[in-house]
Design an enzyme around this catalytic site. Structure first.
Site, mmCIF file in Angstrom:
data_model
loop_
_atom_site.group_PDB
_atom_site.id
_atom_site.type_symbol
_atom_site.label_atom_id
_atom_site.label_comp_id
_atom_site.label_asym_id
_atom_site.label_seq_id
_atom_site.Cartn_x
_atom_site.Cartn_y
_atom_site.Cartn_z
ATOM 1 N N THR A 145 0.804 -1.224 0.000
ATOM 2 C CA THR A 145 0.000 0.000 0.000
ATOM 3 C C THR A 145 0.840 1.278 0.000
ATOM 4 O O THR A 145 0.296 2.373 -0.016
ATOM 5 C CB THR A 145 -0.951 0.025 1.217
ATOM 6 O OG1 THR A 145 -0.154 -0.090 2.408
ATOM 7 C CG2 THR A 145 -1.933 -1.126 1.171
ATOM 8 N N LYS A 153 -3.023 -3.368 8.040
ATOM 9 C CA LYS A 153 -4.015 -3.080 7.003
ATOM 10 C C LYS A 153 -4.678 -4.367 6.519
ATOM 11 O O LYS A 153 -5.357 -4.390 5.483
ATOM 12 C CB LYS A 153 -3.379 -2.316 5.835
ATOM 13 C CG LYS A 153 -2.974 -0.905 6.245
ATOM 14 C CD LYS A 153 -2.738 0.002 5.070
ATOM 15 C CE LYS A 153 -2.422 1.419 5.573
ATOM 16 N NZ LYS A 153 -1.991 2.312 4.504
ATOM 17 N N ILE A 190 13.233 -5.154 -4.731
ATOM 18 C CA ILE A 190 13.441 -3.979 -5.572
ATOM 19 C C ILE A 190 14.163 -2.865 -4.806
ATOM 20 O O ILE A 190 14.977 -2.147 -5.370
ATOM 21 C CB ILE A 190 12.067 -3.430 -6.063
ATOM 22 C CG1 ILE A 190 11.222 -4.545 -6.697
ATOM 23 C CG2 ILE A 190 12.255 -2.256 -7.012
ATOM 24 C CD1 ILE A 190 11.801 -5.182 -7.919
ATOM 25 N N THR A 191 13.871 -2.724 -3.542
ATOM 26 C CA THR A 191 14.391 -1.635 -2.706
ATOM 27 C C THR A 191 15.898 -1.418 -2.852
ATOM 28 O O THR A 191 16.670 -2.371 -2.850
ATOM 29 C CB THR A 191 14.083 -1.930 -1.226
ATOM 30 O OG1 THR A 191 12.708 -2.264 -1.115
ATOM 31 C CG2 THR A 191 14.407 -0.738 -0.344
ATOM 32 N N GLU A 192 16.283 -0.165 -2.942
ATOM 33 C CA GLU A 192 17.702 0.201 -2.993
ATOM 34 C C GLU A 192 18.128 0.728 -1.628
ATOM 35 O O GLU A 192 17.362 1.428 -0.968
ATOM 36 C CB GLU A 192 17.922 1.290 -4.052
ATOM 37 C CG GLU A 192 19.366 1.757 -4.141
ATOM 38 C CD GLU A 192 19.611 2.801 -5.224
ATOM 39 O OE1 GLU A 192 18.657 3.155 -5.944
ATOM 40 O OE2 GLU A 192 20.761 3.248 -5.340
ATOM 41 N N TYR A 226 17.280 -2.438 -19.912
ATOM 42 C CA TYR A 226 16.360 -1.853 -20.888
ATOM 43 C C TYR A 226 17.084 -1.608 -22.208
ATOM 44 O O TYR A 226 16.574 -1.908 -23.289
ATOM 45 C CB TYR A 226 15.765 -0.522 -20.386
ATOM 46 C CG TYR A 226 15.306 -0.506 -18.947
ATOM 47 C CD1 TYR A 226 14.983 -1.684 -18.277
ATOM 48 C CD2 TYR A 226 15.192 0.698 -18.243
ATOM 49 C CE1 TYR A 226 14.570 -1.660 -16.952
ATOM 50 C CE2 TYR A 226 14.773 0.728 -16.924
ATOM 51 C CZ TYR A 226 14.477 -0.453 -16.275
ATOM 52 O OH TYR A 226 14.088 -0.430 -14.964
ATOM 53 N N GLU A 262 29.417 -5.594 -14.409
ATOM 54 C CA GLU A 262 30.095 -4.326 -14.141
ATOM 55 C C GLU A 262 31.286 -4.586 -13.230
ATOM 56 O O GLU A 262 31.483 -5.707 -12.754
ATOM 57 C CB GLU A 262 29.121 -3.311 -13.528
ATOM 58 C CG GLU A 262 28.590 -3.700 -12.158
ATOM 59 C CD GLU A 262 27.424 -2.814 -11.686
ATOM 60 O OE1 GLU A 262 26.762 -2.176 -12.512
ATOM 61 O OE2 GLU A 262 27.189 -2.793 -10.472
ATOM 62 N N HIS A 301 26.291 2.158 -8.064
ATOM 63 C CA HIS A 301 25.888 0.942 -7.362
ATOM 64 C C HIS A 301 26.855 0.687 -6.213
ATOM 65 O O HIS A 301 28.067 0.800 -6.389
ATOM 66 C CB HIS A 301 25.929 -0.272 -8.297
ATOM 67 C CG HIS A 301 24.849 -0.261 -9.337
ATOM 68 N ND1 HIS A 301 24.971 -0.904 -10.543
ATOM 69 C CD2 HIS A 301 23.629 0.308 -9.346
ATOM 70 C CE1 HIS A 301 23.868 -0.728 -11.257
ATOM 71 N NE2 HIS A 301 23.036 0.012 -10.557
#
Lengths: 290, 390
Positions: free
Chosen positions: A17, A43, A96-98, A159, A209, A247
């Site tokens: 959420t 929630k 996904i979190t950085e 991408y 890399e 990174h």
């Protein structure tokens, strides 16, 4: 065919959420991903984006039968979220979190391994099986269905690579972002054999890399086990030593982890190594026309 | 984030890791006072900069009298120290650490680093203290002992024994001392979210005690939020001013010595852009990752930072729009050129979501100096040509 995920994969979202979780879950749903619910403590019982919200991952798994979790919780809570997913029987956590602390990831990955849960990331764009299932933040539209598997430490290079492959008239089976942190989940050496075994994948693009030695380990594995053509690009040939290049894991420490040593190792393993990401598409065309 | 030796030693002291007595000083007078307080009869005057090799560069000197402490402090404070770990310009010494002289019997090496392959901390030790550990690893790898410590079980007795026996320590009291030293060091490594600790040299005194004669620490930037005491130790004067400024706006910037400024979204593509420029015969002036949500403000800030560098002859903006639509980025670039005076050719390549619309916007914007690149290769080639004045 594809690897790890397909149109039937049931996905929950941890951090469902929140702003990021909401935005990207919506995009994934629009792509066709079977998001069956999400988790946000306190929630539980509510509905969000038309899907049920649960207080715990355990509740979500029991009710929905989800096998994959897409994690969007803030960096300080990533370790906790990954361990909760592992405990609840999730099979693959896509983080996904950085900016998750490295210590937390050491603990979380050790715990995930103990429970047989695979992880991707953190700090990654996620994973996508073209035209079937998108679990992550990548723009779905550039991934046309095809016969090229892609593994990358970098989001935008994923991408770039996928776009070139598609512009050449080919497409993607599954594209996997593995993340640019010092401690990451699934990497080349787990993913390459999956692509080798996938009958639809005919060529593999790997984008690496500077920093660490995962690409060197991959070169060894490719030489021994991979028969499909591999095209590789290693970012950071012009990066200075001792500097973190965006990174957290992209750093040449002393004389270790340079692009040059990785490129040489991959070339020696029979991989087509391109010096610029602008040449990925052409190299794939060449590899597939042999 | 790195800290100074004197700060590392404050942390060591807090955890009971033995160190010689010492006091930080920011002036010659303070250094003299510190020396008096320590008592002598021998002192070491040490330059405090974030780089190794200070001794060889003339930044660490022995004093045998208070007068000598004064002379050496005057000499070192304010000097520009060049070592193998600094740039050629060196680093200005703004702080000193005045330390008690130590009766050194043996010099060892001890460090804790993250082993990315094993995915756990690794304790490294060697009998070859005081030398560059990379040289030791290259020339006499058998003299380096490595003990990985699984953080889920923590530092156990066997880790300590592997270390002590590996270093050839046979005296039981000395064994106990070195094991206790390493155990405390590991504890502080974990509790403070350190990325690396290096003690070179770790000395054994005449009485069989082990002391951290030097101390270097680096921390996980991602964990600074929960380590306020560590975060407060940050010394911005030791960091590149442009990098610090860029970070305030969520930009990741590293200066290089070439001619083509780069503004890219994503760290991998940013490095790939530099590599492509290099491959086409140009030289990148910087690494700059504008992040996933490039907008007019961040792009303007990016231009500003890039243009501070007088060597920049052209700028290559390379954006692969994913979730962020290219038309919005194109508008951002146009806005940015209004905020910042961009006086060199700007080559813009926008690809991904809504790229055709973006190209139209840029074409109609009628901005002098703006050149559109069709793809990564084309954009890089145009940037290289523009930097050469073609």
């Amino acid at each position: 065919m594809s690897i790890l995920i397909n149109k039937d994969t049931k996905v929950i979202v941890q951090g469902f959420t929140g702003k990021e979780g909401t935005f990207h879950a919506e995009q994934c749903l629009a792509y066709g991903t079977k998001i069956v619910g999400g988790v946000t403590p306190n929630k539980g019982g509510q509905e969000h984006l038309g899907k049920p919200v649960f207080n715990t991952v355990s509740d979500a798994v029991k009710t929905t039968g989800a096998t994959v979790s897409m994690i969007f919780v803030p960096p300080a809570f990533v370790g906790d979220a990954v361990m909760e997913a592992a405990e609840a029987g999730i099979e693959l956590a896509v983080i996904i979190t950085e900016g998750a602390p490295v210590k937390d990831m050491q603990m979380a990955k050790a715990y995930a391994n103990k429970h047989g849960m695979k992880t991707l990331g953190p700090n990654c764009p996620g994973i996508i099986t073209a035209e079937e299932c998108k679990i992550g933040i990548m723009p779905g539209s550039i991934f046309k269905k095809g016969n090229v598997g892609l593994i990358s430490k970098s989001g935008t290079l994923t991408y770039e690579g996928a776009n070139q492959v598609c512009n050449e008239g080919f497409g993607i089976t599954t594209a996997v972002g593995i993340g640019g942190d010092p401690i990451i989940g699934l990497s080349y050496n787990q993913l390459l054999p999956m692509f080798e075994a996938d009958p639809e994948t005919e060529c593999i693009v790997m984008i690496g890399e500077i920093g660490g030695d995962l690409e060197i380990q991959a070169a060894k594995l490719i030489k021994e086990q991979i028969t499909k053509p591999v095209v590789a690009f290693i970012a950071g040939q012009t990066a200075p030593k001792g500097k973190t290049m965006g990174h957290a894991g992209a750093i040449v420490s002393g004389s270790a982890g340079t692009a040059k040593e990785k490129m040489e190792a991959l070339e020696a393993a029979g991989v087509t190594v391109v010096v610029s990401p602008a040449e990925i598409g052409k190299a794939v065309t060449k590899a597939l026309s042999k | 984030m790195n800290i100074h030796e004197y700060q590392a030693k404050q942390i060591f002291a807090k955890y009971g890791v033995p160190i010689p007595k010492g006091i930080m000083a920011e002036s010659v007078e303070a250094a003299v006072e510190a020396a008096k307080e320590l008592g002598g009869p021998i002192w070491v005057v040490k330059a405090q900069i974030h780089a190794g090799g200070r001794g060889l560069g003339g930044g660490v000197k022995l004093a045998k009298s208070i007068e000598e402490v004064r002379e050496l402090s005057d000499e070192i404070l304010g000097m520009t120290l060049v070592t193998h770990q600094t740039t050629a310009e060196g680093k200005l010494v703004r702080k000193l650490y005045i330390e008690d002289g130590v009766d050194i019997k043996d010099e060892l090496y001890l460090s804790v680093v993250l082993d990315r392959k094993l995915e756990m901390p690794l304790i490294m030790a060697s009998t070859e203290g005081g030398m560059n550990i990379e040289d030791v690893a290259e020339n006499t790898p058998e003299k380096i002992i490595t003990v990985p410590v699984d953080p889920t079980i923590g530092f156990q007795g066997f880790h300590g024994r592997e270390l002590a026996f590996g270093l050839g320590i046979t005296d039981k009291v000395e064994q106990k001392n070195i094991i206790s030293f390493a155990q405390k060091l590991f504890k502080l490594y974990m509790e403070n979210d350190a990325e690396m600790i290096e003690i070179n040299p770790l000395v054994k005194t005449g009485s069989g005690e082990f002391l951290a004669l030097d101390g270097k620490m680096g921390f996980d930037n991602s964990a600074l939020g929960r380590q306020p005491e560590i975060a407060a130790m940050r010394d911005l004067t030791e960091e590149d001013a442009d990098e610090v400024e860029a970070a305030k706006f969520g930009l990741s910037y590293v200066a290089l010595d070439g001619e083509i400024g780069c503004m890219v979204n994503g760290a991998g593509l940013a490095m790939g852009t530099m590599d492509t420029i290099n491959h086409m015969g140009g030289t990148p002036a910087n690494f700059l990752d504008v992040g996933g949500s490039a907008n007019a403000e961040t792009v303007a800030k990016g231009f500003e930072i890039i243009l501070k560098n007088p060597n920049v002859k052209a700028i290559f903006v390379n954006i692969f729009g994913g979730i962020v639509r290219c038309d919005r980025i194109a508008n951002g670039i146009i806005e940015a050129t209004k905020i910042t005076d961009v006086n060199v050719p700007v080559i813009v390549r926008l690809d991904g979501t809504n790229a055709p619309e973006a190209a139209e916007i840029l074409k109609n914007a009628d901005i002098a100096n703006l050149i559109v690149g069709n793809d990564l290769g084309d954009g890089a080639a145009k940037a290289v040509a523009a930097a050469k004045g073609n």
